[in-house]
Design a protein around this motif. Structure first.
Motif, short mmCIF file in Angstrom:
data_model
loop_
_atom_site.label_atom_id
_atom_site.label_comp_id
_atom_site.label_asym_id
_atom_site.label_seq_id
_atom_site.Cartn_x
_atom_site.Cartn_y
_atom_site.Cartn_z
N GLN A 157 99.26 -50.47 24.08
CA GLN A 157 99.01 -49.05 23.81
C GLN A 157 100.18 -48.17 24.22
O GLN A 157 100.20 -46.98 23.89
CB GLN A 157 97.73 -48.60 24.52
N LYS A 158 101.14 -48.75 24.92
CA LYS A 158 102.36 -48.01 25.27
C LYS A 158 103.38 -48.21 24.15
O LYS A 158 103.79 -49.34 23.87
CB LYS A 158 102.92 -48.48 26.61
N ARG B 147 105.80 -51.20 19.94
CA ARG B 147 104.77 -51.45 20.94
C ARG B 147 105.32 -52.31 22.09
O ARG B 147 106.04 -53.27 21.85
CB ARG B 147 103.56 -52.16 20.33
N GLY C 253 94.25 -44.20 21.10
CA GLY C 253 94.67 -44.45 22.48
C GLY C 253 96.14 -44.74 22.66
O GLY C 253 96.59 -44.97 23.78
N ASP C 254 96.91 -44.74 21.56
CA ASP C 254 98.35 -44.98 21.69
C ASP C 254 99.00 -43.90 22.55
O ASP C 254 98.72 -42.71 22.39
CB ASP C 254 99.03 -44.98 20.31
N GLU C 255 99.86 -44.33 23.42
CA GLU C 255 100.65 -43.41 24.25
C GLU C 255 102.10 -43.52 23.79
O GLU C 255 102.79 -44.49 24.10
CB GLU C 255 100.52 -43.81 25.72
N TYR D 198 101.86 -54.28 27.17
CA TYR D 198 100.93 -53.16 27.24
C TYR D 198 100.91 -52.48 25.87
O TYR D 198 101.57 -51.46 25.66
CB TYR D 198 101.35 -52.18 28.34
N LEU E 59 97.24 -46.62 16.48
CA LEU E 59 95.90 -46.99 16.92
C LEU E 59 95.36 -45.94 17.88
O LEU E 59 96.13 -45.26 18.57
CB LEU E 59 95.93 -48.36 17.61
#
Length: 308
Positions: free
Chosen positions: A37-38, A31, A289-291, A35, A287
């Motif tokens: 979620q990136k 992670r 929304g993970d990109e 940020y 999680l």
């Protein structure tokens, strides 16, 4: 490329089985600390990972997994300082760490194991005289099993100020005195003493301006030749090769008071409880929304044939 395991936490001490599992599965998810979620996915393949650099204060737990990394170049930094439980509450006894350092050196070769005596902090208890006495004792025990020692003086990062508010910077006078004295001791034991990302040039006092992760070090550790790749730009005064850190901040249970990577003990306790050896993430799991993006990875090996 070079993977760093890690400057954010102590993987060999607390997460060796997890990393072994990652090697076997062939990838790790990381992670972005700013940020979350990136997510970056790194392939753990010796065809693109030229070396894995470990940084630890307790190498013993990873010993049973060392064979799992045999296809990779590996290099270990082992930090051994003279501080007691008031500064390093959960670090094992230093005599035991030195014995483990020696065993690691015997297993891997002393060109793959380096001693870090840092950060150096000066208080009434941990005076310059105290450091000189302890450094000499450690040199006597370790000098046959490594070729270099790296020192640095404590930096007062925001997290360090929060967790160790009474700590002060080491004065320039004490830095110069310790550099001169420790370099003389190291030289007597046949060791090269280097500094790490210090703003003060200590080369006139016998301490070389070091590159902890240099082209020469990685080439010897991995038995390869590397292309020129420049230096990293994350820390001022640091000439090291670029690395990719695969770990997570606020996850090191050593809880050293000078640490720049832990916010506080509660954050570490919370994160450590979320760890799962089977997860592709060091802390927690996927999680919503993970990109997830694959890292751009390439080997830096120089495959040009050489006559010598």
């Amino acid at each position: 490329m070079i993977l760093f395991a890690s400057g954010r936490t102590d993987i060999p001490a607390f997460y060796p089985k997890w990393f072994s599992n990652r090697i076997k599965e062939g990838f790790v998810n990381v992670r972005n600390p700013y940020y979350p979620q990136k997510v970056t996915r790194y392939v753990l393949d010796p065809r693109v990972v030229d070396c894995i650099v470990f940084c630890t204060k307790n190498p013993r737990p990873i010993f049973e997994y060392l064979d799992d990394f045999s296809a990779f170049g590996i290099y270990f930094f082992v930090t051994i300082t003279p501080y007691e439980k008031d500064i390093e509450p959960n670090v094992p006894e230093k005599a035991q760490i030195m014995e483990d350092f020696i065993e690691l050196s015997k297993r891997l070769g002393k060109h793959r194991v380096s001693w870090r005596y840092d950060p150096i902090l000066v208080t009434e208890k941990y005076s310059p005289a105290f450091h000189i006495r302890k450094f000499r004792e450690m040199c006597e025990r370790l000098s046959q099993f490594t070729q270099r020692c790296t020192i640095s003086f404590v930096d007062l990062y925001a997290k360090t100020r929060k967790n160790f508010p009474e700590l002060k910077e080491v004065s320039e006078k004490d830095q110069i005195f310790l550099a001169q004295t420790l370099s003389t001791i190291a030289s007597r034991f046949g060791m090269r003493l280097e500094s790490c990302a210090e703003h003060l040039d200590l080369s006139d006092y016998g301490v070389e301006k070091g590159s902890c992760i240099s082209k020469n070090i990685i080439e010897r550790a991995a038995n390869i030749h590397l292309l020129e790749k420049g230096t990293q730009h994350l820390r001022k005064h640091c000439p090291c090769l670029p690395t990719r850190d695969i770990a997570h901040y606020n996850s090191c249970p050593h809880l050293c008071r000078y640490c720049y990577a832990n916010y506080d003990a509660k954050s570490v306790e919370k994160n450590f409880a979320l760890h799962n050896d089977a997860s592709p993430f060091l802390i927690g799991g996927p999680l919503p929304g993970d990109e997830v993006n694959d890292a751009k990875m390439e080997s830096w090996r120089d495959t040009q044939l050489r006559l010598f």
